[in-house]
Design a protein around this motif. Structure first.
Motif, PDB file in Angstrom:
ATOM      1  N   TYR A   1      -2.893  -2.713  11.542  1.00  0.00           N
ATOM      2  CA  TYR A   1      -3.944  -3.114  11.224  1.00  0.00           C
ATOM      3  C   TYR A   1      -4.360  -3.940  10.003  1.00  0.00           C
ATOM      4  CZ  TYR A   1      -9.213  -2.708  10.834  1.00  0.00           C
ATOM      5  OH  TYR A   1     -10.724  -2.948  10.832  1.00  0.00           O
ATOM      6  N   GLN A   2      -3.576  -3.609   9.032  1.00  0.00           N
ATOM      7  CA  GLN A   2      -3.856  -4.237   7.707  1.00  0.00           C
ATOM      8  C   GLN A   2      -3.495  -5.802   7.945  1.00  0.00           C
ATOM      9  OE1 GLN A   2      -1.295  -1.233   5.158  1.00  0.00           O
ATOM     10  NE2 GLN A   2      -2.775  -2.383   3.679  1.00  0.00           N
ATOM     11  N   MET A   3      -2.576  -6.288   8.833  1.00  0.00           N
ATOM     12  CA  MET A   3      -1.973  -7.640   9.071  1.00  0.00           C
ATOM     13  C   MET A   3      -3.069  -8.406   9.593  1.00  0.00           C
ATOM     14  SD  MET A   3       2.059  -7.569  10.000  1.00  0.00           S
ATOM     15  CE  MET A   3       1.930  -6.297  11.606  1.00  0.00           C
ATOM     16  N   GLU A   4      -4.267  -7.677  10.171  1.00  0.00           N
ATOM     17  CA  GLU A   4      -5.316  -8.213  10.517  1.00  0.00           C
ATOM     18  C   GLU A   4      -6.635  -8.371   9.903  1.00  0.00           C
ATOM     19  OE1 GLU A   4      -4.978 -10.039  13.317  1.00  0.00           O
ATOM     20  OE2 GLU A   4      -2.941  -9.409  13.553  1.00  0.00           O
ATOM     21  N   LEU A   5      -6.571  -7.408   8.876  1.00  0.00           N
ATOM     22  CA  LEU A   5      -7.883  -7.326   8.023  1.00  0.00           C
ATOM     23  C   LEU A   5      -7.730  -8.202   6.884  1.00  0.00           C
ATOM     24  CD1 LEU A   5     -10.294  -5.598   7.058  1.00  0.00           C
ATOM     25  CD2 LEU A   5      -9.004  -3.890   6.219  1.00  0.00           C
ATOM     26  N   ASP A   6      -8.782  -8.847   6.538  1.00  0.00           N
ATOM     27  CA  ASP A   6      -8.837  -9.764   5.252  1.00  0.00           C
ATOM     28  C   ASP A   6      -8.920  -8.942   3.860  1.00  0.00           C
ATOM     29  OD1 ASP A   6      -9.425 -11.797   3.483  1.00  0.00           O
ATOM     30  OD2 ASP A   6     -11.554 -11.752   3.992  1.00  0.00           O
ATOM     31  N   HIS A   7      -7.784  -9.201   3.184  1.00  0.00           N
ATOM     32  CA  HIS A   7      -7.507  -8.561   1.983  1.00  0.00           C
ATOM     33  C   HIS A   7      -7.624  -9.510   0.675  1.00  0.00           C
ATOM     34  CE1 HIS A   7      -5.475  -5.439   4.569  1.00  0.00           C
ATOM     35  NE2 HIS A   7      -5.318  -4.755   3.356  1.00  0.00           N
TER      36      HIS A   7
ATOM     37  N   GLU B   1      -8.830 -11.275  -2.368  1.00  0.00           N
ATOM     38  CA  GLU B   1      -9.585 -10.954  -3.423  1.00  0.00           C
ATOM     39  C   GLU B   1     -10.257  -9.764  -3.392  1.00  0.00           C
ATOM     40  OE1 GLU B   1     -10.110 -13.529  -5.956  1.00  0.00           O
ATOM     41  OE2 GLU B   1      -8.083 -14.099  -4.848  1.00  0.00           O
ATOM     42  N   LYS B   2      -9.756  -8.767  -2.454  1.00  0.00           N
ATOM     43  CA  LYS B   2     -10.518  -7.525  -2.340  1.00  0.00           C
ATOM     44  C   LYS B   2      -9.651  -6.418  -3.254  1.00  0.00           C
ATOM     45  CE  LYS B   2     -12.635  -9.002   1.443  1.00  0.00           C
ATOM     46  NZ  LYS B   2     -13.935  -8.951   1.487  1.00  0.00           N
TER      47      LYS B   2
ATOM     48  N   LYS C   1       0.456  -8.039  -0.354  1.00  0.00           N
ATOM     49  CA  LYS C   1       0.879  -9.168   0.359  1.00  0.00           C
ATOM     50  C   LYS C   1      -0.069 -10.027   1.142  1.00  0.00           C
ATOM     51  CE  LYS C   1       5.829  -7.574   0.800  1.00  0.00           C
ATOM     52  NZ  LYS C   1       6.529  -8.699   0.044  1.00  0.00           N
ATOM     53  N   ARG C   2      -1.132  -9.320   1.167  1.00  0.00           N
ATOM     54  CA  ARG C   2      -2.171  -9.662   2.068  1.00  0.00           C
ATOM     55  C   ARG C   2      -3.248 -10.422   1.084  1.00  0.00           C
ATOM     56  NH1 ARG C   2      -3.080 -11.434   6.795  1.00  0.00           N
ATOM     57  NH2 ARG C   2      -5.110 -10.390   7.178  1.00  0.00           N
ATOM     58  N   GLY C   3      -3.170 -10.191  -0.120  1.00  0.00           N
ATOM     59  CA  GLY C   3      -3.916 -11.151  -1.149  1.00  0.00           C
ATOM     60  C   GLY C   3      -5.026 -10.104  -2.122  1.00  0.00           C
ATOM     61  N   ALA C   4      -4.664  -8.794  -1.971  1.00  0.00           N
ATOM     62  CA  ALA C   4      -5.601  -8.018  -2.632  1.00  0.00           C
ATOM     63  C   ALA C   4      -5.748  -8.292  -4.186  1.00  0.00           C
ATOM     64  CB  ALA C   4      -5.354  -6.468  -2.450  1.00  0.00           C
TER      65      ALA C   4
ATOM     66  N   GLU D   1       9.207   2.413  -7.891  1.00  0.00           N
ATOM     67  CA  GLU D   1      10.446   1.549  -7.673  1.00  0.00           C
ATOM     68  C   GLU D   1      10.138   0.529  -6.450  1.00  0.00           C
ATOM     69  OE1 GLU D   1      14.153   3.563  -7.313  1.00  0.00           O
ATOM     70  OE2 GLU D   1      13.608   5.329  -8.453  1.00  0.00           O
ATOM     71  N   ASN D   2       9.268   0.962  -5.465  1.00  0.00           N
ATOM     72  CA  ASN D   2       9.221   0.437  -4.215  1.00  0.00           C
ATOM     73  C   ASN D   2       8.184  -0.894  -4.801  1.00  0.00           C
ATOM     74  OD1 ASN D   2      10.893   1.577  -2.740  1.00  0.00           O
ATOM     75  ND2 ASN D   2       9.205   2.920  -1.759  1.00  0.00           N
ATOM     76  N   PHE D   3       7.326  -0.643  -5.684  1.00  0.00           N
ATOM     77  CA  PHE D   3       6.519  -1.758  -6.078  1.00  0.00           C
ATOM     78  C   PHE D   3       7.203  -2.897  -6.764  1.00  0.00           C
ATOM     79  CE2 PHE D   3       2.830   1.317  -6.747  1.00  0.00           C
ATOM     80  CZ  PHE D   3       2.352   1.253  -5.226  1.00  0.00           C
ATOM     81  N   ALA D   4       8.421  -2.477  -7.613  1.00  0.00           N
ATOM     82  CA  ALA D   4       9.171  -3.075  -8.202  1.00  0.00           C
ATOM     83  C   ALA D   4      10.057  -3.928  -7.489  1.00  0.00           C
ATOM     84  CB  ALA D   4      10.090  -2.704  -9.454  1.00  0.00           C
ATOM     85  N   LEU D   5      10.658  -3.418  -6.452  1.00  0.00           N
ATOM     86  CA  LEU D   5      11.449  -4.044  -5.429  1.00  0.00           C
ATOM     87  C   LEU D   5      10.694  -5.125  -4.690  1.00  0.00           C
ATOM     88  CD1 LEU D   5      13.427  -1.070  -3.477  1.00  0.00           C
ATOM     89  CD2 LEU D   5      14.612  -3.112  -4.791  1.00  0.00           C
ATOM     90  N   ASN D   6       9.311  -5.031  -4.500  1.00  0.00           N
ATOM     91  CA  ASN D   6       8.831  -6.031  -3.620  1.00  0.00           C
ATOM     92  C   ASN D   6       7.802  -6.960  -4.687  1.00  0.00           C
ATOM     93  OD1 ASN D   6       8.871  -5.100  -0.574  1.00  0.00           O
ATOM     94  ND2 ASN D   6       8.966  -3.307  -1.897  1.00  0.00           N
ATOM     95  N   ASN D   7       8.252  -6.848  -6.053  1.00  0.00           N
ATOM     96  CA  ASN D   7       7.600  -7.897  -6.956  1.00  0.00           C
ATOM     97  C   ASN D   7       6.292  -7.572  -6.767  1.00  0.00           C
ATOM     98  OD1 ASN D   7       7.921  -9.858  -9.090  1.00  0.00           O
ATOM     99  ND2 ASN D   7       7.639 -11.428  -7.500  1.00  0.00           N
ATOM    100  N   VAL D   8       5.712  -6.435  -6.605  1.00  0.00           N
ATOM    101  CA  VAL D   8       4.222  -5.902  -6.556  1.00  0.00           C
ATOM    102  C   VAL D   8       3.968  -5.723  -8.042  1.00  0.00           C
ATOM    103  CG1 VAL D   8       2.474  -4.475  -5.833  1.00  0.00           C
ATOM    104  CG2 VAL D   8       4.094  -5.771  -4.254  1.00  0.00           C
ATOM    105  N   LYS D   9       3.022  -6.277  -8.636  1.00  0.00           N
ATOM    106  CA  LYS D   9       2.835  -5.985 -10.228  1.00  0.00           C
ATOM    107  C   LYS D   9       1.249  -5.712 -10.167  1.00  0.00           C
ATOM    108  CE  LYS D   9       6.092  -9.176 -11.607  1.00  0.00           C
ATOM    109  NZ  LYS D   9       6.558 -10.557 -12.644  1.00  0.00           N
ATOM    110  N   GLY D  10       0.909  -4.843 -11.276  1.00  0.00           N
ATOM    111  CA  GLY D  10      -0.485  -4.515 -11.773  1.00  0.00           C
ATOM    112  C   GLY D  10      -1.029  -3.563 -11.003  1.00  0.00           C
ATOM    113  N   VAL D  11      -0.153  -2.693 -10.188  1.00  0.00           N
ATOM    114  CA  VAL D  11      -0.937  -1.724  -9.495  1.00  0.00           C
ATOM    115  C   VAL D  11      -1.223  -0.721 -10.444  1.00  0.00           C
ATOM    116  CG1 VAL D  11      -0.485   0.319  -7.784  1.00  0.00           C
ATOM    117  CG2 VAL D  11       0.218  -2.353  -7.319  1.00  0.00           C
ATOM    118  N   GLU D  12      -2.425   0.052 -10.321  1.00  0.00           N
ATOM    119  CA  GLU D  12      -2.999   1.270 -10.961  1.00  0.00           C
ATOM    120  C   GLU D  12      -2.599   2.537 -10.295  1.00  0.00           C
ATOM    121  OE1 GLU D  12      -6.725   3.547 -13.141  1.00  0.00           O
ATOM    122  OE2 GLU D  12      -6.965   1.467 -12.181  1.00  0.00           O
ATOM    123  N   LEU D  13      -1.525   3.123 -10.924  1.00  0.00           N
ATOM    124  CA  LEU D  13      -0.860   4.355 -10.142  1.00  0.00           C
ATOM    125  C   LEU D  13      -1.329   5.464 -10.966  1.00  0.00           C
ATOM    126  CD1 LEU D  13       1.110   4.946  -7.766  1.00  0.00           C
ATOM    127  CD2 LEU D  13       2.834   4.834  -9.452  1.00  0.00           C
TER     128      LEU D  13
END
Length: 274
Positions: free
Chosen positions: A129-135, A137-138, A156-159, A177-189
């Motif tokens: 579903y995420q692959m069809e949902l507009d992310h 600037e969300k 990856k969808r642009g949030a 670890e998975n955020f780092a592996l996928n070069n996803v930065k800035g997530v508030e965990l």
């Protein structure tokens, strides 16, 4: 940290009741089977007396309890793990698999736990579903992030902003670890329950947990969602859709889409003015 796992054999009609009771007793992760279910909790949360009192009420229910040490999932998964392909567009693979750049979305996972990898039908449906949902600037909230892959897909969808929560130390460690592996930065965990999230202007809220937690927290999700925002729920059976939809409507959330896979369901709801 060690965990307690309880294996319950019971009639399917009792499953929801027993899960709800065990949730109150400190168990926070469940997996259902045809003949019952398993639950787990941190050893420090386990109240043996409370569990004994609960099951004395049900003469036809049996259960076993065991301690489970932290497992080296890297070693276990290298023996058994296969990549997951979602609708020929997304691949979820472990770091020891070969890269697959031909896929539109590639998510890399270093396993430290057994749920949230895309193998389960609930995670698969949310990714689809995420692959069809507009992310684009969300702002996205991922409740019970587990391995973090739904938050990774949101990135990856642009949030533009992602907040991810979980109550489990393993999940916090693994998702980082998975955020780092996928070069996803800035997530508030955030480690903790939904009440630790103070922000209330999310465009998308995702919760892939279980029916009882979703029913209990759906109002919390609604309060953190913008008007016209979407709530994506999974972790429950197709037969549970009507219960969740009914509770959602009490909180100004209305069904716009649903899917099923292997009897499991995903429900997308929109927040509207009452």
């Amino acid at each position: 940290m060690d965990f307690i796992t309880i294996k319950v054999t019971c009639d399917s009609a009792l499953t929801d009741v027993l899960i709800a009771e065990l949730f109150e007793a400190g168990f926070d992760s469940f997996q259902e089977f045809d003949d019952g279910f398993e639950g787990s909790c941190e050893q420090s949360q386990f109240d043996e007396k409370k569990v004994e009192v609960l099951f004395k009420q049900f003469s036809k229910v049996s259960y076993t309890v065991k301690e489970q040490e932290k497992i080296n999932w890297n070693e276990e998964w290298e023996k058994n793990y296969n990549p997951i392909i979602v609708e020929n567009r997304c691949i979820v693979r472990a770091s020891f698999h070969e890269p697959k750049p031909e896929f539109e979305y590639e998510i890399i996972v270093t396993p430290k736990m057994s749920f949230g990898t895309g193998h389960h039908a609930t995670t698969y449906q949310v990714l689809d579903y995420q692959m069809e949902l507009d992310h684009q600037e969300k702002k996205v909230l991922d409740v019970g992030t587990g391995t973090g892959i739904l938050a990774i897909m949101a990135a990856k969808r642009g949030a533009i902003k992602i907040v991810a929560t979980d109550i489990d130390d393993w999940c916090i460690e693994n998702s980082e670890e998975n955020f780092a592996l996928n070069n996803v930065k800035g997530v508030e965990l955030i480690k903790g329950e939904i009440d630790k999230v103070k922000q209330a202007d999310f465009d998308i809220v995702i919760a892939n947990i279980n029916k009882n937690v979703l029913l209990d927290q759906i109002g919390d999700y609604a309060r953190r969602l913008k008007l016209d925002g979407q709530l994506i729920l999974s972790g429950f059976y197709e037969s549970d859709i009507s219960d969740l939809e009914s509770e959602a409507m009490k909180n100004g959330l209305y069904k716009i889409h649903s899917t099923t896979r292997d009897k499991w369901a995903m429900l997308a709801l929109e927040k509207r003015s009452v």
